[in-house]
Design a protein around this motif. Structure first.
Motif, PDB file in Angstrom:
ATOM      1  N   UNK A 144       0.833  -1.204   0.000  1.00  0.00           N
ATOM      2  CA  UNK A 144       0.000   0.000   0.000  1.00  0.00           C
ATOM      3  C   UNK A 144       0.867   1.252   0.000  1.00  0.00           C
ATOM      4  N   UNK A 145       1.935   1.254   0.789  1.00  0.00           N
ATOM      5  CA  UNK A 145       2.807   2.426   0.850  1.00  0.00           C
ATOM      6  C   UNK A 145       3.457   2.689  -0.502  1.00  0.00           C
ATOM      7  N   UNK A 146       3.813   1.633  -1.231  1.00  0.00           N
ATOM      8  CA  UNK A 146       4.405   1.820  -2.560  1.00  0.00           C
ATOM      9  C   UNK A 146       3.402   2.450  -3.514  1.00  0.00           C
ATOM     10  N   UNK A 147       2.172   1.967  -3.484  1.00  0.00           N
ATOM     11  CA  UNK A 147       1.127   2.488  -4.372  1.00  0.00           C
ATOM     12  C   UNK A 147       0.844   3.960  -4.084  1.00  0.00           C
ATOM     13  N   UNK A 148       0.737   4.295  -2.797  1.00  0.00           N
ATOM     14  CA  UNK A 148       0.428   5.675  -2.421  1.00  0.00           C
ATOM     15  C   UNK A 148       1.612   6.601  -2.729  1.00  0.00           C
ATOM     16  N   UNK A 149       2.833   6.125  -2.460  1.00  0.00           N
ATOM     17  CA  UNK A 149       4.021   6.953  -2.720  1.00  0.00           C
ATOM     18  C   UNK A 149       4.200   7.202  -4.211  1.00  0.00           C
ATOM     19  N   UNK A 150       3.848   6.220  -5.020  1.00  0.00           N
ATOM     20  CA  UNK A 150       3.925   6.380  -6.470  1.00  0.00           C
ATOM     21  C   UNK A 150       2.980   7.487  -6.937  1.00  0.00           C
ATOM     22  N   UNK A 151       1.788   7.534  -6.370  1.00  0.00           N
ATOM     23  CA  UNK A 151       0.830   8.596  -6.711  1.00  0.00           C
ATOM     24  C   UNK A 151       1.405   9.968  -6.376  1.00  0.00           C
ATOM     25  N   UNK A 152       2.203  10.021  -5.308  1.00  0.00           N
ATOM     26  CA  UNK A 152       2.791  11.289  -4.873  1.00  0.00           C
ATOM     27  C   UNK A 152       4.156  11.541  -5.497  1.00  0.00           C
ATOM     28  N   UNK A 153       4.512  10.713  -6.480  1.00  0.00           N
ATOM     29  CA  UNK A 153       5.723  10.877  -7.299  1.00  0.00           C
ATOM     30  C   UNK A 153       7.013  10.802  -6.491  1.00  0.00           C
ATOM     31  N   UNK A 154       7.011   9.923  -5.493  1.00  0.00           N
ATOM     32  CA  UNK A 154       8.261   9.589  -4.810  1.00  0.00           C
ATOM     33  C   UNK A 154       9.089   8.667  -5.715  1.00  0.00           C
ATOM     34  N   UNK A 155      10.388   8.743  -5.590  1.00  0.00           N
ATOM     35  CA  UNK A 155      11.254   7.768  -6.249  1.00  0.00           C
ATOM     36  C   UNK A 155      11.331   6.538  -5.354  1.00  0.00           C
ATOM     37  N   UNK A 156      10.894   5.402  -5.864  1.00  0.00           N
ATOM     38  CA  UNK A 156      10.813   4.188  -5.062  1.00  0.00           C
ATOM     39  C   UNK A 156      11.955   3.234  -5.373  1.00  0.00           C
ATOM     40  N   UNK A 157      12.409   2.539  -4.346  1.00  0.00           N
ATOM     41  CA  UNK A 157      13.321   1.413  -4.504  1.00  0.00           C
ATOM     42  C   UNK A 157      12.643   0.220  -3.848  1.00  0.00           C
ATOM     43  N   UNK A 158      12.311  -0.791  -4.645  1.00  0.00           N
ATOM     44  CA  UNK A 158      11.640  -1.972  -4.092  1.00  0.00           C
ATOM     45  C   UNK A 158      12.655  -2.838  -3.356  1.00  0.00           C
ATOM     46  N   UNK A 159      12.242  -3.274  -2.168  1.00  0.00           N
ATOM     47  CA  UNK A 159      13.149  -4.005  -1.285  1.00  0.00           C
ATOM     48  C   UNK A 159      12.635  -5.420  -1.019  1.00  0.00           C
ATOM     49  N   UNK A 160      13.555  -6.372  -0.999  1.00  0.00           N
ATOM     50  CA  UNK A 160      13.267  -7.729  -0.535  1.00  0.00           C
ATOM     51  C   UNK A 160      14.278  -8.071   0.552  1.00  0.00           C
ATOM     52  N   UNK A 161      13.977  -9.097   1.326  1.00  0.00           N
ATOM     53  CA  UNK A 161      14.818  -9.455   2.467  1.00  0.00           C
ATOM     54  C   UNK A 161      15.540 -10.770   2.207  1.00  0.00           C
ATOM     55  N   UNK A 162      16.865 -10.696   2.242  1.00  0.00           N
ATOM     56  CA  UNK A 162      17.670 -11.881   1.982  1.00  0.00           C
ATOM     57  C   UNK A 162      17.693 -12.854   3.129  1.00  0.00           C
TER      58      UNK A 162
END
Length: 244
Positions: A144-162
């Protein structure tokens, strides 16, 4: 060569940053909510600068007693005030040391809550909005935070956990479960390579789910984290993967 970012959450009282930071490309530093203080922030920022590691802020619910790993109910104003206070303190130290803020990554229960809560996500983005210019957000794919931040034109870096196993909904297996952590270096590498090569992750129940990641986190307080990072730094280049 494929390139990935490898990050650690640090400045949380473990004291292993001198060993970890030469082996990673970005770090998220506790800024007083769940751990850390002015002294630890100054020290870890200095270590990161020496090793040319990208520097991020790691704000949390203000809950040092539970290390930020329990959800905290707060009023909107109190929450915003706490997040901004943490980031203001961190950015003051960055400015003093002539360092720059690469990213913001929420910690622990806050990170997990933001993945699913649209109201909290909007409040969090309001809280961090004064720090938006030139700054990235580290967020989980499909959240949800990624979707909302995208609407607000934040630059996103998708993270996964090793170092963590996943549920079918891409939430992390609870730390209360015995199989939450991945501690074997070969299994950590296999977990990461599978995500890089296929864009998918094998969940704890054996299902295969799509996922996207540009950065991979290994928690600074995970047992054997140094041994895991040493193994990855040696073995990933052999698999045409460069940490950068």
């Amino acid at each position: 060569m494929k390139q990935i970012d490898l990050n650690c959450d640090v400045g949380e009282g473990v004291g292993n940053e001198n060993e970890l930071l030469p082996l990673i490309s970005s770090c998220s530093i506790a800024c007083g909510g769940h751990a850390g203080d002015v002294q630890t922030m100054e020290e870890v920022i200095g270590i990161a600068m020496r090793h040319k590691v990208k520097i991020g802020a790691h704000p949390s619910y203000p809950d040092r007693e539970n290390f930020g790993r329990k959800s905290v109910k707060m009023s909107r104003n109190a929450f915003i005030e706490s997040i901004r206070a943490q980031l203001n303190s961190f950015c003051e130290i960055l400015e003093k040391q002539k360092a720059s803020l690469n990213h913001i990554k929420p910690h622990g229960a806050l990170y997990n809550d933001l993945a699913n809560d649209p109201v909290l996500s909007k409040v969090f983005l309001d809280a961090v909005s004064p720090f938006k210019s030139g700054v990235k957000l580290y967020v989980p794919f499909g959240s949800v935070i990624a979707e909302e931040a995208q609407k607000q034109e934040w630059e996103l870096v998708y993270e996964a956990f090793g170092d963590r196993n996943y549920n079918n909904d891409l939430s992390l297996v609870s730390r209360n479960e015995p199989n939450a952590l991945i501690l074997d270096p070969e299994k950590v590498m296999g977990h990461i390579l599978n995500i890089i090569d296929t864009g998918k992750v094998k969940t704890i129940s054996g299902d295969i789910q799509p996922i996207r990641a540009e950065t991979f986190c290994l928690h600074g307080d995970t047992p054997y984290v140094l041994q895991i990072l040493m193994y990855l730094s040696r073995e990933l280049p052999k698999r045409a993967v460069q940490v950068k």
